[in-house]
Scaffold this active site. Structure first.
Site, PDB file in Angstrom:
ATOM      1  N   LYS A  63     -14.979  -1.564 -13.106  1.00 40.96           N
ATOM      2  CA  LYS A  63     -13.700  -0.882 -13.093  1.00 40.96           C
ATOM      3  C   LYS A  63     -12.683  -1.724 -13.848  1.00 40.96           C
ATOM      4  O   LYS A  63     -12.678  -2.955 -13.746  1.00 40.96           O
ATOM      5  CB  LYS A  63     -13.175  -0.617 -11.689  1.00 40.96           C
ATOM      6  N   GLY A 213      -0.700  -4.508   0.376  1.00 42.83           N
ATOM      7  CA  GLY A 213       0.154  -4.653  -0.811  1.00 42.83           C
ATOM      8  C   GLY A 213      -0.152  -5.868  -1.668  1.00 42.83           C
ATOM      9  O   GLY A 213      -0.147  -5.779  -2.901  1.00 42.83           O
ATOM     10  N   ASP A 215      -1.950  -8.108  -3.801  1.00 45.43           N
ATOM     11  CA  ASP A 215      -3.212  -8.063  -4.543  1.00 45.43           C
ATOM     12  C   ASP A 215      -3.099  -8.823  -5.859  1.00 45.43           C
ATOM     13  O   ASP A 215      -3.844  -8.578  -6.798  1.00 45.43           O
ATOM     14  CB  ASP A 215      -3.615  -6.611  -4.799  1.00 45.43           C
TER      15      ASP A 215
END
Lengths: 311, 311
Positions: A63, A213, A215
């Site tokens: 990804k 949140g 990251d």
């Protein structure tokens, strides 16, 4: 090779939760290949590259996902993602998937699974800090793993909280103060904050917190004092130390990787878990490539396909 | 977003060499972002994920490339590649490029640039070990940086060497023994060998060697005694130690990263280089993501485009 878009339409959230849970179980058993994601810093954001191989689900790929906070001003999402799926036998690219909505869903699924295993209550008051797409994904996934009785939503702008609740169907959802939102059974934080906004005094014993949140390096939502009196579970230790909720406290020397209680994978396979109903538990989510593969495996059978010539 | 294929058609090799050389110069000056490529091991091969950002050429993205040696038996290339290009300003995927032929060309360009800077002669006898697609790419690129007077080609099967020469236009190209192919000015090795096939005694003073074949742990083409009496330049030290020609000698403790003479980037910017005409020089190529971005930058203006809906 196929290009797939709109794969999220009609995707069963329960099936997504199950697939992501199975991926975490494999992770807990050491059955996956997944180098830590790498970050490339661009002038107004960054992008992350996330390769993995999930043998039990027979899927491998990468990804690629950006985070550009100023994008909404340009009419684009902050986060956009593509997933490239390779054929296991030959390495040939099989599909390129528009993974922007799938990224929301797979992150929601991780939170839902963490709450399922770590919340001591099965009927919960859900506290939400932040009202972006990820907040919605967390609610939609979690209502399939726990009975959500009430949702208390805080946003810097209360109008956003009210608007958010208007978009939630068949749940008792209300705008709340920060302190009142934190007075809950499962607290979910989904802001891009770079300094603590959840204070230690607001968190009661027995609360489970999904810290979603943070990251990226420098991001932080929780008062580090909460970490000290909690059992902190991460998705992946290497990623969490680098970019999860614990990254700032570790960089400042006030938290240590050695204090971690375990990984969500270990929780799912029963190796680790909550020890007492009064314990505070935290799931520090950074997002794993195996979550993206697990949802891609389902998405491959969905959506609109465009056939592309390759090789 | 666009899907691009056939971008290699009509691509000017000189322009590719120049773009790749500029990327190496940026690398030598520390002006690029490029984490080492990661490897995922599949049952019959592997795939590598290569993210990078090349600010001077205003391009960022990720190449995904497999190596499956048994693919030709299934009618597929051993190596297949896709490159995903992201918009610098917003992180939005701009293009997905079929990068299989581009991968050959950008690797050829690196060899051509190394030979241009490190060969003491500008009119050369070129020795080729191996006759696959990469051997051809090396010849096609190198004839644009040096005057190639003669090509001596070795293949395990001499018929392959003769067939290879038949495909080379306007060059004096002949099948040769291993020893005779090594008696040259620029030697290029492109085999998938996992043990040395080039013996120390065959290499004369003043030879430049492009060691292209070894690009994964366990691969090795050169007698380690050659390394000892050579100045070894790498594309990227971290990648070379892990997977380049030096990876096996380093793992066996008979070569050390500290012995390296420098990087090709440092050579291109004049910081490092050949010191004497009699020196043996080696360029140990593993393949850099910035090479893929440099060629992608040109390829974006070429080929057949299919418009894909995104986001």
């Amino acid at each position: 090779m196929r290009y797939l878009t709109d794969t999220e339409r009609g995707l069963d959230p329960k099936r997504v939760n199950d697939a992501v849970e199975a991926a975490f179980a494999d992770h807990g058993r050491g059955l996956v290949q997944m180098p830590p994601k790498t970050y490339i810093i661009l002038p107004a954001g960054d992008f992350r590259t996330m390769p993995a191989y999930l043998p039990s689900q027979n899927i491998a790929g990468v990804k690629i996902v950006n985070v550009h906070p100023q994008n909404p001003g340009r009419g684009l999402p902050t986060v956009m993602a593509l997933t490239v799926i390779l054929d296991i036998a030959t390495g040939k690219p099989e599909a390129v998937i528009n993974a922007t909505p799938l990224t929301d869903m797979r992150t929601g699924a991780a939170g839902a699974i963490a709450a399922k295993y770590l919340s001591p209550k099965k009927e919960i008051v859900l506290g939400l800090i932040g009202t972006g797409r990820q907040a919605l994904a967390q609610v939609e996934a979690t209502r399939h793993t726990l009975a959500v009785g009430e949702v208390r939503v805080w946003s810097r702008n209360p109008v956003h909280a009210e608007k958010f609740c208007a978009g939630i169907h068949s749940l008792d959802c209300r705008s709340a103060s920060l302190e009142h939102a934190c007075d809950c059974d499962v607290l979910v934080t989904t802001t891009p904050s770079t300094r603590p906004i959840i204070m230690d005094a607001w968190i009661s014993e027995g609360t489970h917190i999904n810290a979603i949140g943070a990251d990226a390096p420098g991001k932080e939502e929780l008062d580090p004092a909460i970490l000290e009196r909690s059992s902190v579970f991460v998705d992946d230790p290497a990623q969490a130390v680098h970019s999860g909720e614990i990254n700032v406290p570790i960089a400042r020397g006030i938290y240590s990787e050695a204090s971690l209680a375990g990984t969500l994978g270990e929780v799912v396979i029963g190796k680790k878990g909550r020890k007492h109903p009064d314990e505070i538990t935290i799931f520090d989510s950074t997002g794993l490539a195996i979550q993206d593969l697990a949802i891609a495996k389902i998405a491959l059978q969905q959506g609109t396909a465009i056939v592309l010539p390759f090789p």
